[in-house]
Design a protein around this motif. Structure first.
Motif, PDB file in Angstrom:
ATOM      1  N   GLU A  33       0.844  -1.094  -0.011  1.00 42.38           N
ATOM      2  CA  GLU A  33      -0.067   0.129  -0.073  1.00 42.38           C
ATOM      3  C   GLU A  33       0.951   1.296   0.142  1.00 42.38           C
ATOM      4  O   GLU A  33       1.818   1.345   0.889  1.00 42.38           O
ATOM      5  CB  GLU A  33      -0.870   0.096   1.168  1.00 42.38           C
ATOM      6  CG  GLU A  33      -2.079   1.222   1.437  1.00 42.38           C
ATOM      7  CD  GLU A  33      -2.829   1.199   2.695  1.00 42.38           C
ATOM      8  OE1 GLU A  33      -3.632   2.065   2.457  1.00 42.38           O
ATOM      9  OE2 GLU A  33      -2.746   0.129   3.181  1.00 42.38           O
ATOM     10  N   GLY A  34       0.526   2.242  -0.573  1.00 44.06           N
ATOM     11  CA  GLY A  34       1.363   3.403  -0.836  1.00 44.06           C
ATOM     12  C   GLY A  34       2.511   3.385  -1.496  1.00 44.06           C
ATOM     13  O   GLY A  34       3.417   4.368  -1.683  1.00 44.06           O
ATOM     14  N   HIS A 154     -12.454  10.229  -9.231  1.00 43.55           N
ATOM     15  CA  HIS A 154     -13.313   9.384  -8.165  1.00 43.55           C
ATOM     16  C   HIS A 154     -12.578   9.091  -7.017  1.00 43.55           C
ATOM     17  O   HIS A 154     -12.752   8.341  -6.103  1.00 43.55           O
ATOM     18  CB  HIS A 154     -13.919   8.092  -8.747  1.00 43.55           C
ATOM     19  CG  HIS A 154     -12.929   7.057  -9.299  1.00 43.55           C
ATOM     20  ND1 HIS A 154     -12.347   7.409 -10.559  1.00 43.55           N
ATOM     21  CD2 HIS A 154     -12.574   5.797  -9.073  1.00 43.55           C
ATOM     22  CE1 HIS A 154     -11.553   6.480 -10.672  1.00 43.55           C
ATOM     23  NE2 HIS A 154     -11.768   5.532  -9.798  1.00 43.55           N
ATOM     24  N   GLU A 155     -11.232   9.760  -7.144  1.00 41.21           N
ATOM     25  CA  GLU A 155     -10.368   9.565  -5.941  1.00 41.21           C
ATOM     26  C   GLU A 155     -10.156   8.287  -5.517  1.00 41.21           C
ATOM     27  O   GLU A 155     -10.095   7.535  -4.672  1.00 41.21           O
ATOM     28  CB  GLU A 155     -10.837  10.172  -4.640  1.00 41.21           C
ATOM     29  CG  GLU A 155     -11.199  11.590  -4.877  1.00 41.21           C
ATOM     30  CD  GLU A 155     -10.051  12.629  -4.769  1.00 41.21           C
ATOM     31  OE1 GLU A 155      -8.860  12.020  -4.952  1.00 41.21           O
ATOM     32  OE2 GLU A 155     -10.260  13.640  -5.328  1.00 41.21           O
ATOM     33  N   PRO A 156      -9.422   7.259  -6.581  1.00 44.75           N
ATOM     34  CA  PRO A 156      -9.177   6.108  -6.531  1.00 44.75           C
ATOM     35  C   PRO A 156      -7.856   6.009  -5.407  1.00 44.75           C
ATOM     36  O   PRO A 156      -6.937   6.802  -5.578  1.00 44.75           O
ATOM     37  CB  PRO A 156      -8.634   5.629  -7.631  1.00 44.75           C
ATOM     38  CG  PRO A 156      -8.219   6.866  -8.415  1.00 44.75           C
ATOM     39  CD  PRO A 156      -9.147   7.724  -8.157  1.00 44.75           C
ATOM     40  N   ARG A 157      -7.767   4.676  -4.789  1.00 45.62           N
ATOM     41  CA  ARG A 157      -6.553   4.405  -3.956  1.00 45.62           C
ATOM     42  C   ARG A 157      -5.609   3.736  -4.573  1.00 45.62           C
ATOM     43  O   ARG A 157      -4.425   3.681  -3.923  1.00 45.62           O
ATOM     44  CB  ARG A 157      -7.301   3.731  -2.602  1.00 45.62           C
ATOM     45  CG  ARG A 157      -8.134   4.369  -1.774  1.00 45.62           C
ATOM     46  CD  ARG A 157      -7.714   5.815  -1.340  1.00 45.62           C
ATOM     47  NE  ARG A 157      -6.347   5.897  -0.694  1.00 45.62           N
ATOM     48  CZ  ARG A 157      -5.653   7.003  -0.449  1.00 45.62           C
ATOM     49  NH1 ARG A 157      -6.223   8.136  -0.840  1.00 45.62           N
ATOM     50  NH2 ARG A 157      -4.637   6.931   0.091  1.00 45.62           N
ATOM     51  N   VAL A 158      -5.762   3.406  -5.735  1.00 39.48           N
ATOM     52  CA  VAL A 158      -4.946   2.679  -6.566  1.00 39.48           C
ATOM     53  C   VAL A 158      -5.116   2.974  -8.176  1.00 39.48           C
ATOM     54  O   VAL A 158      -6.247   3.275  -8.521  1.00 39.48           O
ATOM     55  CB  VAL A 158      -5.275   1.222  -6.661  1.00 39.48           C
ATOM     56  CG1 VAL A 158      -4.396   0.185  -7.697  1.00 39.48           C
ATOM     57  CG2 VAL A 158      -5.181   0.198  -5.186  1.00 39.48           C
ATOM     58  N   LEU A 183       0.883  12.268  -6.014  1.00 38.74           N
ATOM     59  CA  LEU A 183      -0.221  11.498  -5.632  1.00 38.74           C
ATOM     60  C   LEU A 183       0.652  10.224  -4.707  1.00 38.74           C
ATOM     61  O   LEU A 183       0.054   9.710  -3.416  1.00 38.74           O
ATOM     62  CB  LEU A 183      -0.403  10.529  -6.875  1.00 38.74           C
ATOM     63  CG  LEU A 183      -1.299  11.453  -7.855  1.00 38.74           C
ATOM     64  CD1 LEU A 183      -1.275  10.803  -9.015  1.00 38.74           C
ATOM     65  CD2 LEU A 183      -2.612  11.934  -7.200  1.00 38.74           C
ATOM     66  N   GLU A 184       1.775   9.869  -4.770  1.00 35.76           N
ATOM     67  CA  GLU A 184       2.466   8.995  -3.801  1.00 35.76           C
ATOM     68  C   GLU A 184       2.493   9.671  -2.490  1.00 35.76           C
ATOM     69  O   GLU A 184       2.267   8.790  -1.492  1.00 35.76           O
ATOM     70  CB  GLU A 184       3.948   8.849  -4.603  1.00 35.76           C
ATOM     71  CG  GLU A 184       4.799   7.992  -3.337  1.00 35.76           C
ATOM     72  CD  GLU A 184       6.290   8.067  -3.609  1.00 35.76           C
ATOM     73  OE1 GLU A 184       7.121   7.428  -3.065  1.00 35.76           O
ATOM     74  OE2 GLU A 184       6.763   8.805  -4.609  1.00 35.76           O
ATOM     75  N   SER A 185       2.767  10.926  -2.280  1.00 40.20           N
ATOM     76  CA  SER A 185       2.866  11.647  -1.030  1.00 40.20           C
ATOM     77  C   SER A 185       1.414  11.568  -0.282  1.00 40.20           C
ATOM     78  O   SER A 185       1.337  11.640   0.885  1.00 40.20           O
ATOM     79  CB  SER A 185       3.116  13.150  -1.128  1.00 40.20           C
ATOM     80  OG  SER A 185       2.276  14.039  -1.741  1.00 40.20           O
ATOM     81  N   GLU A 186       0.268  11.186  -1.030  1.00 40.88           N
ATOM     82  CA  GLU A 186      -0.948  11.131  -0.640  1.00 40.88           C
ATOM     83  C   GLU A 186      -1.275   9.716  -0.149  1.00 40.88           C
ATOM     84  O   GLU A 186      -2.488   9.292   0.309  1.00 40.88           O
ATOM     85  CB  GLU A 186      -2.033  11.592  -1.678  1.00 40.88           C
ATOM     86  CG  GLU A 186      -1.959  13.028  -1.961  1.00 40.88           C
ATOM     87  CD  GLU A 186      -2.880  13.437  -3.213  1.00 40.88           C
ATOM     88  OE1 GLU A 186      -3.591  12.384  -3.742  1.00 40.88           O
ATOM     89  OE2 GLU A 186      -2.738  14.799  -3.662  1.00 40.88           O
ATOM     90  N   GLY A 187      -0.447   8.854  -0.386  1.00 42.25           N
ATOM     91  CA  GLY A 187      -0.359   7.236  -0.030  1.00 42.25           C
ATOM     92  C   GLY A 187      -1.261   6.435  -1.162  1.00 42.25           C
ATOM     93  O   GLY A 187      -1.658   5.316  -0.541  1.00 42.25           O
ATOM     94  N   ARG A 188      -1.350   6.891  -2.200  1.00 39.69           N
ATOM     95  CA  ARG A 188      -2.089   6.193  -2.931  1.00 39.69           C
ATOM     96  C   ARG A 188      -1.038   5.008  -3.540  1.00 39.69           C
ATOM     97  O   ARG A 188       0.304   5.259  -3.694  1.00 39.69           O
ATOM     98  CB  ARG A 188      -2.541   6.875  -4.045  1.00 39.69           C
ATOM     99  CG  ARG A 188      -3.390   8.160  -3.850  1.00 39.69           C
ATOM    100  CD  ARG A 188      -4.113   8.818  -5.151  1.00 39.69           C
ATOM    101  NE  ARG A 188      -4.371  10.129  -4.947  1.00 39.69           N
ATOM    102  CZ  ARG A 188      -5.569  10.450  -5.210  1.00 39.69           C
ATOM    103  NH1 ARG A 188      -6.483   9.520  -5.821  1.00 39.69           N
ATOM    104  NH2 ARG A 188      -6.266  11.749  -4.691  1.00 39.69           N
TER     105      ARG A 188
END
Length: 312
Positions: A33-34, A154-158, A183-188
């Motif tokens: 994750e992230g 849609h603000e996907p996490r992946v 985007l990486e810094s947001e934990g995606r």
């Protein structure tokens, strides 16, 4: 979200007179994750097929894959809501404006604040001033940025990115790379398919090199060490044969070679071992101009890995 696959396989049935085509074979992988994770391989290696399976666009022939708690083939609706996808050749409604394009896709994803999300990503990617212009009038770089915005509405996490900077000019490519880092810094969790190995080295914590089957997976640095070890380069005013003989007396020196005014020395721990070697070389009369490390690129790692696979 974490991504896991176990023996994930995709076989395409060719014409009945031809044998089936194995696109991906027994892929077992774990993406944290992230993490920004790179999928590397030659054309036809199965990178895009893997992405299409993980985003539920095509079904695996066998094996299992999970996006977070959801299983591919069982929880496809949940997975499609959780992931964003940038394809290598993203299609747009060219006669419609950028704003209208994003509005259509936001509604398809049941985005709660359609207007707000469309404005957010148009502004974030520098397209707000062109929001009413038809997409057909956009440059390739602008279209690519719009496609990234579409994947994020849609603000996907992946997020799956297939060749995100392909064909872009240096300025547009840098903007996309900077955006990926944001985007990486947001934990995606970001999966990057690319032929740009310099880009992969800069962006990815780990990479997987495969050609239908997985060949290697690790950090670029660990892959470098595994394939090439570490080599220090001593730049001298003059190289004397006795300097080579001296270095070979140290048990921790793995190899020594001389090229013109340089000594290339294989070491397991340069930071700890360099000071002693510098001191002894100076005592022996060597005039050291500077010391550096011979660094292999991810391209070197990739080519050595692929070539080794061909020779297996």
């Amino acid at each position: 979200m974490k991504i896991t696959t176990e023996n994930l396989t995709k076989v395409f049935n060719a014409h009945r007179k031809q044998p089936p085509i194995v696109a991906v074979e027994n892929l077992t992988l774990e993406i944290n994750e992230g993490e920004v994770f790179g999928l590397l391989g030659p054309n036809g290696a199965g990178k895009t097929t893997t992405v299409r399976m993980l985003t539920t666009l095509i079904a695996p022939t066998s094996g299992e894959a999970y996006i977070g708690p959801w299983k591919v083939g069982r929880d496809d609706r949940h997975i499609r809501q959780a992931v964003g996808l940038l394809t290598e050749a993203p299609g747009m409604y060219e006669a419609l404006s950028a704003e209208k394009n994003l509005t259509i896709y936001a509604r398809l994803y049941n985005v709660h604040d359609v207007k707000g999300q469309v404005e957010k990503y148009l502004r974030m990617l520098g397209l707000w001033e062109r929001r009413f212009d038809p997409v057909g009038s956009f440059s390739k770089g602008m279209r690519q940025k719009l496609a990234i915005a579409r994947a994020l509405l849609h603000e996907p996490r992946v997020l799956f990115l297939d060749e995100p900077t392909s064909g872009l000019d240096p300025e547009a490519a840098k903007l996309v790379r900077d955006f990926i880092e944001e985007l990486e810094s947001e934990g995606r969790t970001i999966i990057l398919c690319t032929h740009n190995l310099d880009e992969a080295e800069r962006l990815c914590q780990r990479v997987a090199i495969f050609k239908t089957r997985l060949i290697a997976v690790d950090t670029p640095e660990n892959l470098r060490k595994r394939l090439f070890g570490r080599k220090v380069v001593f730049h001298l005013r003059h190289v004397q044969p006795q300097f080579v003989d001296l270095l070979r007396t140290f048990p921790f020196v793995e190899e020594v070679s001389a090229f013109e005014n340089r000594l290339v020395v294989g070491l397991s721990d340069p930071e700890g071992q360099n000071p002693l070697l510098v001191r002894r070389l100076v005592e022996a009369g060597a005039e050291i101009q500077f010391v550096g490390e011979l660094r292999h690129t991810l391209e070197d790692v990739y080519l050595r890995t692929i070539q080794g696979q061909h020779g297996a």
